[in-house]
Design an enzyme around this catalytic site. Structure first.
Site, PDB file in Angstrom:
ATOM      1  N   LYS A 137      40.165  44.979  35.628  1.00  0.00           N
ATOM      2  CA  LYS A 137      39.307  45.628  36.630  1.00  0.00           C
ATOM      3  C   LYS A 137      39.250  47.130  36.398  1.00  0.00           C
ATOM      4  CE  LYS A 137      38.523  42.277  37.078  1.00  0.00           C
ATOM      5  NZ  LYS A 137      39.201  41.099  36.747  1.00  0.00           N
TER       6      LYS A 137
ATOM      7  N   GLY B 258      64.294  31.921  32.884  1.00  0.00           N
ATOM      8  CA  GLY B 258      65.017  31.003  33.766  1.00  0.00           C
ATOM      9  C   GLY B 258      64.775  29.572  33.337  1.00  0.00           C
TER      10      GLY B 258
ATOM     11  N   GLY C 277      34.306  31.594  23.408  1.00  0.00           N
ATOM     12  CA  GLY C 277      34.493  31.160  24.792  1.00  0.00           C
ATOM     13  C   GLY C 277      33.735  32.045  25.762  1.00  0.00           C
TER      14      GLY C 277
ATOM     15  N   VAL D 261      35.527  33.167  31.838  1.00  0.00           N
ATOM     16  CA  VAL D 261      35.740  34.369  32.642  1.00  0.00           C
ATOM     17  C   VAL D 261      36.242  35.531  31.792  1.00  0.00           C
ATOM     18  CG1 VAL D 261      36.752  35.179  34.780  1.00  0.00           C
ATOM     19  CG2 VAL D 261      36.338  32.770  34.488  1.00  0.00           C
TER      20      VAL D 261
ATOM     21  N   ARG E 130      43.491  28.658  29.178  1.00  0.00           N
ATOM     22  CA  ARG E 130      44.929  28.913  29.155  1.00  0.00           C
ATOM     23  C   ARG E 130      45.691  27.610  29.388  1.00  0.00           C
ATOM     24  NH1 ARG E 130      46.275  34.317  29.639  1.00  0.00           N
ATOM     25  NH2 ARG E 130      48.229  33.823  30.688  1.00  0.00           N
TER      26      ARG E 130
ATOM     27  N   ASP F 118      49.377  28.841  38.263  1.00  0.00           N
ATOM     28  CA  ASP F 118      48.758  28.326  37.027  1.00  0.00           C
ATOM     29  C   ASP F 118      49.529  27.167  36.419  1.00  0.00           C
ATOM     30  OD1 ASP F 118      46.979  30.388  37.297  1.00  0.00           O
ATOM     31  OD2 ASP F 118      47.355  31.294  35.339  1.00  0.00           O
TER      32      ASP F 118
ATOM     33  N   ALA G  44      44.573  33.933  40.578  1.00  0.00           N
ATOM     34  CA  ALA G  44      45.703  34.615  41.214  1.00  0.00           C
ATOM     35  C   ALA G  44      45.728  34.378  42.726  1.00  0.00           C
ATOM     36  CB  ALA G  44      45.630  36.105  40.916  1.00  0.00           C
TER      37      ALA G  44
ATOM     38  N   HIS H  22      23.174  46.909  59.308  1.00  0.00           N
ATOM     39  CA  HIS H  22      21.989  47.329  58.554  1.00  0.00           C
ATOM     40  C   HIS H  22      22.066  48.821  58.275  1.00  0.00           C
ATOM     41  CE1 HIS H  22      17.850  47.634  57.201  1.00  0.00           C
ATOM     42  NE2 HIS H  22      17.748  48.717  57.959  1.00  0.00           N
TER      43      HIS H  22
END
Ligand code: NAD
Length: 476
Positions: A58, A122, A191, A194, A283, A323, A331, A455
Site C-alpha cells: 500500500k 514453533g 498470474g 491480486v 500461495r 491463511d 488478512a 452530499h
C-alpha cells in the site's frame, strides 16, 4: 526448563498476533512464537502482511500513484510540474519506515498486553495429559513451552513454478517485487491475481512496461463479470498494461541479467524477454515446520490444517486460523478468526461470517466486492434484481477527476435482500464497508435507498446503485 502458558499461538501475522492479544485480554497466559526475519536478518513481528505484503504494497501503491497523478492528472487541474522524477531509494525508505513503525508497534502491543513473544520456529513435540509441548527453535537457541491450548497461525508461503524457482534477483516473489531498487524497463508478471495486479501497478506507474500472463481463459474470473470487464478496459486501454489470458507458461530461462519466458497461447508458442519477472500464482499454507505428525494434527492434501467452520482442528484445544486454513487468504479474515479462536477458548460464542468477507484489489481504479457475483446467482438459478450507477454521474468523483467505474448492487428478486455489491472505481476499498455492514444486518436494497448519504460524496454512488435496483435512479 519448560515454560507454562494457557495458550501458545504459532505465528505473529494478522491471525496470530491478533489472536495472542485477544487471548491475553481475556486473561489467558499467552505466548506467541514467530520466525520471520527481515532480509537483514532481524526478527520482525507482523508476518507477511506487515513485512512483505499488505502494508508495504500500500505504501508503494500510494507513492507510485502520486507520481502518476503528477505526470498525467495534475494538468487537468491547471497544475504544471516540469520533469517529475522518482527516487526509488527514497520511496523504499518511506515504505520501510511505515513497515518498521507497524512491526515495532506489535512488539509494543505484546508488551502492553503481557503476551510473551518468542523468536524461532514453533513445532509440536508431543501431547500428553491434555497438554501440548512446543519446541521453539532459532539459529542459536531452543526453548520448550507447554500449554493446554494452541492456535496455529503460521500463514502461507508463495507458490513457485517448478521451472522458475524464486531467486529474488530476477525471478521475484511478493517480497522481491516489493524490494526492487530500480524500475525495470520490461517487467513480466505470471498470474493476473491480486499480487500481480497490485505490484504490476506499482512498477508500471513508475515507468516499467508491464506484461501479465494469466493461465485462466478470462480476466479476474472471481470478480463480478461487469467489474472484470470494466477493470480490464481501464488497465489495458488507460493504463497500458499488456494482459494475456489463456496462457500456458512452458519455460522460464534466466539469461545474463534478464529472463526469457516461453508460453503457449491459442496453440501458438511465443517468447517474451523481461528484465524482472514476478511470479504471483497463489500461495500455499505454511505447515512444513509444524511437525504436525508428532501430535496427529490432520492436514489436507494442499498442506492446510484441516479445520471446521469454527477453526477447530481434529485435536482437542488446537485451533487453526488465517491463511493456514480453508477460506480466502485475506488478512482481515485472518484477524477475525484469530479473535474468534481466543474467545472460543474461554467459552465465548464467537462468530465469523465467511460469506461476507470483503475483497479488495488496490489497483487504479480500485476493485472491491462482497457477496455473490451476478454470474454465480445466474448459475445457481437465484432470481435477482441488479442496479448499477456510474461514478461519472457523481459530483465528488468528478471533482476528484476519478470517474471510471461504477457500483453494482444485486438483490433478491422476491425479498430484496442484498446478495452482493461490486465496486470498481475510486476508494472502492473504503466504500465496500457500507455494503458489508448492510449485508451483515440482512439489509434490503430499499434500506440503502432510504438512508441519507452525505452530499457530495462517493457514497452517493452506493445510494444510487440501490435506487437503480428499483429502477428509480435520480441522477441518470
Ligand atoms: P491469486 O490467487 O490472487 O492469483 C493468482 C493468479 O495466478 C490466478 O489468477 C491464477 O489463475 C493464476 N495462475 C496460477 N497458476 C498460473 C500459471 N502457471 N500461469 C499463469 N497464471 C497462473 O494469488 P496471488 O496474486 O499470488 O496472491 C496470493 C494471495 O495473497 C491471494 O490469496 C490474495 O488474496 C492474497 N493477497 C491479497 C491482497 C489484497 O487483499 N489486496 C493483496 C495481495 C495478496
Amino acid at each position: 526448563m519448560t515454560t507454562q502458558f494457557d495458550v501458545i499461538v504459532l505465528g505473529a501475522g494478522p491471525a496470530g498476533y491478533v489472536a495472542a492479544i485477544r487471548a491475553a485480554q481475556l486473561g489467558l497466559r499467552t505466548a506467541c512464537v514467530d520466525n520471520f526475519k527481515t532480509a537483514a536478518g532481524k526478527a520482525s513481528l507482523g508476518g507477511t502482511c506487515l513485512n512483505v505484503g499488505c502494508i508495504p504494497s500500500k505504501a508503494l501503491l500510494e507513492s507510485s500513484e502520486n507520481f502518476e497523478r503528477v505526470r498525467h492528472k495534475f494538468g487537468a487541474h491547471g497544475i504544471t510540474v516540469k520533469e517529475a522524477s522518482v527516487d526509488v531509494a527514497a520511496m523504499q525508505a518511506r515504505k520501510q519506515k511505515i513497515v518498521d513503525q507497524f512491526t515495532g508497534g506489535i512488539a509494543g502491543l505484546f508488551r502492553k498486553n503481557k503476551v510473551a513473544s518468542y523468536h524461532g520456529t514453533g513445532a509440536f513435540k508431543s501431547a500428553a495429559g491434555g497438554v501440548y509441548d512446543i519446541d521453539v527453535t532459532a539459529a542459536a537457541t531452543s526453548e520448550s513451552l507447554q500449554a493446554k491450548h494452541v492456535i496455529v497461525a503460521t500463514g502461507s508461503i508463495p507458490r513457485a513454478l517448478p521451472f522458475a524457482p524464486f531467486d529474488n534477483d530476477v525471478i521475484l516473489d511478493n517480497a522481491g517485487a516489493l524490494a526492487l531498487t530500480e524500475v525495470p524497463k520490461r517487467l513480466g508478471v505470471i498470474g493476473a491475481g491480486v499480487i500481480g495486479l497490485e505490484m504490476g501497478s506499482v512498477w508500471r506507474r513508475l515507468g516499467a512496461e508491464v506484461t501479465i500472463l494469466e493461465a485462466l481463459p478470462g480476466f479476474l474470473l472471481a470478480a463480478d463479470e461487469a467489474v472484470a470487464k470494466e477493470a480490464l478496459k481501464a488497465f489495458t486501454r488507460d493504463a497500458g498494461f499488456v494482459i494475456r489470458t489463456g496462457v500456458t507458461v512452458t519455460a522460464v530461462r534466466k539469461g545474463n541479467g534478464d529472463v526469457a519466458v516461453e508460453y503457449a497461447i491459442e496453440g501458438k508458442t511465443q517468447q517474451a524477454e523481461f528484465d524482472k519477472l514476478i511470479v504471483a500464482v497463489g500461495r500455499s499454507p505454511n505447515t512444513a515446520g509444524l511437525n504436525a505428525g508428532a501430535v496427529g494434527l490432520k492436514l489436507a492434501a494442499n498442506g492446510a490444517v484441516e479445520a471446521d467452520d469454527n477453526c477447530r482442528t481434529n485435536l482437542p484445544n488446537v485451533y487453526a486460523v488465517g491463511d493456514v486454513v480453508r477460506g480466502p487468504m485475506l488478512a482481515h479474515k485472518a484477524m477475525e478468526e484469530g479473535v474468534a479462536a481466543a474467545e472460543r477458548i474461554v467459552g465465548q460464542a464467537a462468530h465469523v461470517n465467511l460469506d461476507h468477507v470483503p475483497w479488495v484489489i488496490y489497483t487504479s481504479p480500485e476493485i472491491a466486492w462482497v457477496g455473490r457475483t451476478e454470474q454465480s446467482l445466474r448459475e445457481a438459478g437465484i432470481a435477482y434484481r441488479s442496479g448499477q450507477f456510474p461514478f461519472m454521474a457523481n459530483g465528488r468523483a468528478r471533482a476528484l477527476g476519478e470517474t471510471v467505474g461504477f457500483v453494482k448492487m444485486l438483490a433478491d428478486a422476491k425479498t430484496d435482500r442484498i446478495l452482493g455489491v461490486h465496486i470498481v472505481g475510486p476508494f472502492a476499498s473504503e466504500l465496500i464497508s457500507e455494503a458489508v455492514v448492510a449485508m451483515e444486518f440482512d439489509a434490503s436494497s430499499e434500506d440503502i435507498a432510504r438512508i441519507v448519504h452525505a452530499h457530495p460524496s462517493l457514497a452517493e454512488v452506493m445510494h444510487e446503485a440501490a435506487l437503480a435496483v428499483d429502477k428509480r435512479t435520480l441522477h441518470i
